[in-house]
Write a protein that holds these residues in place. Sequence first.
Motif, PDB file in Angstrom:
ATOM      1  N   ASP A 165       0.839  -1.210   0.000  1.00 33.41           N
ATOM      2  CA  ASP A 165       0.000   0.000   0.000  1.00 33.41           C
ATOM      3  C   ASP A 165       0.869   1.253   0.000  1.00 33.41           C
ATOM      4  N   ALA A 166       1.952   1.203   0.769  1.00 31.25           N
ATOM      5  CA  ALA A 166       2.801   2.387   0.933  1.00 31.25           C
ATOM      6  C   ALA A 166       3.697   2.623  -0.281  1.00 31.25           C
ATOM      7  N   HIS A 167       3.816   1.621  -1.158  1.00 26.85           N
ATOM      8  CA  HIS A 167       4.740   1.764  -2.284  1.00 26.85           C
ATOM      9  C   HIS A 167       4.083   2.508  -3.447  1.00 26.85           C
ATOM     10  N   PRO A 168       4.740   3.540  -3.986  1.00 26.29           N
ATOM     11  CA  PRO A 168       4.124   4.356  -5.028  1.00 26.29           C
ATOM     12  C   PRO A 168       3.838   3.609  -6.336  1.00 26.29           C
ATOM     13  N   CYS A 169       4.471   2.480  -6.561  1.00 30.66           N
ATOM     14  CA  CYS A 169       4.306   1.780  -7.843  1.00 30.66           C
ATOM     15  C   CYS A 169       3.192   0.743  -7.843  1.00 30.66           C
ATOM     16  N   PHE A 170       2.566   0.516  -6.691  1.00 29.42           N
ATOM     17  CA  PHE A 170       1.563  -0.551  -6.628  1.00 29.42           C
ATOM     18  C   PHE A 170       0.232  -0.052  -6.083  1.00 29.42           C
ATOM     19  N   GLU A 171      -0.823  -0.638  -6.627  1.00 35.55           N
ATOM     20  CA  GLU A 171      -2.177  -0.305  -6.182  1.00 35.55           C
ATOM     21  C   GLU A 171      -2.925  -1.613  -5.938  1.00 35.55           C
ATOM     22  N   ARG A 172      -3.556  -1.739  -4.776  1.00 39.88           N
ATOM     23  CA  ARG A 172      -4.238  -2.989  -4.451  1.00 39.88           C
ATOM     24  C   ARG A 172      -5.474  -3.185  -5.331  1.00 39.88           C
ATOM     25  N   ILE A 173      -5.665  -4.399  -5.783  1.00 41.57           N
ATOM     26  CA  ILE A 173      -6.900  -4.748  -6.481  1.00 41.57           C
ATOM     27  C   ILE A 173      -7.887  -5.204  -5.422  1.00 41.57           C
ATOM     28  N   THR A 174      -8.923  -4.394  -5.215  1.00 36.40           N
ATOM     29  CA  THR A 174      -9.870  -4.669  -4.138  1.00 36.40           C
ATOM     30  C   THR A 174     -11.204  -5.195  -4.666  1.00 36.40           C
ATOM     31  N   ASP A 175     -11.411  -5.078  -5.964  1.00 39.54           N
ATOM     32  CA  ASP A 175     -12.654  -5.512  -6.585  1.00 39.54           C
ATOM     33  C   ASP A 175     -12.803  -7.038  -6.457  1.00 39.54           C
ATOM     34  N   LEU A 179     -11.051 -10.287  -8.608  1.00 38.13           N
ATOM     35  CA  LEU A 179     -10.214 -11.330  -7.998  1.00 38.13           C
ATOM     36  C   LEU A 179     -10.834 -12.711  -8.203  1.00 38.13           C
ATOM     37  N   GLU A 180     -12.138 -12.748  -8.065  1.00 36.44           N
ATOM     38  CA  GLU A 180     -12.892 -14.002  -8.241  1.00 36.44           C
ATOM     39  C   GLU A 180     -12.700 -14.556  -9.653  1.00 36.44           C
ATOM     40  N   ALA A 181     -12.645 -13.643 -10.624  1.00 37.18           N
ATOM     41  CA  ALA A 181     -12.563 -14.052 -12.031  1.00 37.18           C
ATOM     42  C   ALA A 181     -11.131 -14.399 -12.455  1.00 37.18           C
ATOM     43  N   ASP A 182     -10.170 -14.104 -11.605  1.00 35.26           N
ATOM     44  CA  ASP A 182      -8.770 -14.334 -11.968  1.00 35.26           C
ATOM     45  C   ASP A 182      -8.376 -15.777 -11.626  1.00 35.26           C
ATOM     46  N   PRO A 183      -8.100 -16.600 -12.636  1.00 27.37           N
ATOM     47  CA  PRO A 183      -7.762 -18.002 -12.358  1.00 27.37           C
ATOM     48  C   PRO A 183      -6.483 -18.155 -11.534  1.00 27.37           C
ATOM     49  N   CYS A 184      -5.640 -17.115 -11.543  1.00 24.42           N
ATOM     50  CA  CYS A 184      -4.400 -17.172 -10.762  1.00 24.42           C
ATOM     51  C   CYS A 184      -4.694 -17.153  -9.270  1.00 24.42           C
ATOM     52  N   VAL A 185      -5.713 -16.406  -8.891  1.00 20.07           N
ATOM     53  CA  VAL A 185      -6.069 -16.323  -7.469  1.00 20.07           C
ATOM     54  C   VAL A 185      -6.528 -17.701  -6.986  1.00 20.07           C
ATOM     55  N   LYS A 186      -7.342 -18.334  -7.799  1.00 28.89           N
ATOM     56  CA  LYS A 186      -7.818 -19.677  -7.462  1.00 28.89           C
ATOM     57  C   LYS A 186      -6.643 -20.667  -7.418  1.00 28.89           C
ATOM     58  N   ALA A 187      -5.752 -20.568  -8.403  1.00 29.04           N
ATOM     59  CA  ALA A 187      -4.618 -21.500  -8.470  1.00 29.04           C
ATOM     60  C   ALA A 187      -3.695 -21.329  -7.260  1.00 29.04           C
ATOM     61  N   MET A 188      -3.414 -20.088  -6.891  1.00 23.33           N
ATOM     62  CA  MET A 188      -2.472 -19.920  -5.775  1.00 23.33           C
ATOM     63  C   MET A 188      -3.108 -20.315  -4.448  1.00 23.33           C
ATOM     64  N   THR A 189      -4.446 -20.303  -4.410  1.00 23.77           N
ATOM     65  CA  THR A 189      -5.151 -20.701  -3.192  1.00 23.77           C
ATOM     66  C   THR A 189      -5.249 -22.225  -3.083  1.00 23.77           C
ATOM     67  N   GLU A 190      -5.457 -22.872  -4.236  1.00 26.28           N
ATOM     68  CA  GLU A 190      -5.793 -24.297  -4.212  1.00 26.28           C
ATOM     69  C   GLU A 190      -4.700 -25.237  -4.695  1.00 26.28           C
ATOM     70  N   GLU A 191      -3.775 -24.738  -5.513  1.00 27.09           N
ATOM     71  CA  GLU A 191      -2.828 -25.653  -6.156  1.00 27.09           C
ATOM     72  C   GLU A 191      -1.440 -25.690  -5.521  1.00 27.09           C
ATOM     73  N   THR A 192      -1.122 -24.723  -4.676  1.00 33.08           N
ATOM     74  CA  THR A 192       0.183 -24.772  -4.024  1.00 33.08           C
ATOM     75  C   THR A 192       0.156 -25.842  -2.927  1.00 33.08           C
ATOM     76  N   GLU A 193       1.288 -26.471  -2.693  1.00 32.67           N
ATOM     77  CA  GLU A 193       1.367 -27.499  -1.658  1.00 32.67           C
ATOM     78  C   GLU A 193       1.050 -26.889  -0.290  1.00 32.67           C
ATOM     79  N   GLU A 194       1.547 -25.683  -0.082  1.00 31.40           N
ATOM     80  CA  GLU A 194       1.314 -25.018   1.202  1.00 31.40           C
ATOM     81  C   GLU A 194      -0.184 -24.683   1.359  1.00 31.40           C
ATOM     82  N   GLY A 195      -0.805 -24.247   0.284  1.00 33.54           N
ATOM     83  CA  GLY A 195      -2.228 -23.926   0.309  1.00 33.54           C
ATOM     84  C   GLY A 195      -3.075 -25.159   0.639  1.00 33.54           C
ATOM     85  N   LYS A 196      -2.652 -26.309   0.110  1.00 34.21           N
ATOM     86  CA  LYS A 196      -3.376 -27.561   0.388  1.00 34.21           C
ATOM     87  C   LYS A 196      -3.221 -27.960   1.844  1.00 34.21           C
ATOM     88  N   LYS A 197      -2.007 -27.760   2.351  1.00 31.93           N
ATOM     89  CA  LYS A 197      -1.722 -28.088   3.750  1.00 31.93           C
ATOM     90  C   LYS A 197      -2.589 -27.235   4.688  1.00 31.93           C
TER      91      LYS A 197
END
Length: 219
Positions: A165-175, A179-197
Amino acid sequence: HNDSFVYPLRPNAMDWSTHYPNIENPKVEFLDVGCGFGGLTIALATLFPENLTLAMEIRPKVTEYVRLRIEALRKDSLETTKAYQNVSVLRTNAMRYLPHYFEKGQIKKMFFCFPDPQFKQRNHRRRIVNTHLLTEYAYLIAEGGILYTITDVEDLHNWHVAKCDAHPCFERITDAAELEADPCVKAMTEETEEGKKVARSGGKKYIAVYRRLKNATIA
Ligand code: SAM
């Protein structure tokens, strides 16, 4: 992890042909930083067949595991889909050598999935998302590109949000819909070994996703 790493002096000195032998003029666009056993990278291979993903991992044995995993998947699909040619793994210290491998604005998506929390106050500066490194990531990520973070450690999540948030080059995606429509969000939540654990133990996962702003100047 203080043993020496071999790395190119500059990005154009890097030979990617051993990593992506069946791709012409390979250009990495997605980074799975601290990939662990590689679940996200494997998922990205088929989610984004047109983009090259590189998994980066500091531990030699874990890196070798992922290398063999990709090699086996490539072999299995050679006669059919020819998939997994677009993913590879590299052993490196991602906190030190990224600018040796990639040009300014080359990266379109950068993933930090369940990074080591470095719980102790005196080790917070060793966290892989920090103000100094965010400036480096901002240099590497294309305008409009996306930085993804996920963790089960609430304190680390709050740190990610505070630093980004504090960094001038980045803006949070809050919509939420975006996020729901982004398959990457789903993949990082469900497909990582750590996420499964974390899912198995009923833990909570905290996500923060940021867009690399256009025309942002680095202070
Ligand atoms: N992302 C994977 C997942 O979600 O299943 C693995 C998460 S694991 C808790 C964190 C990983 O980051 C470990 O495999 C560790 O070796 C790796 N790592 C830590 N520091 C690193 C660095 N400086 N460069 C590359 N990898 C690193």
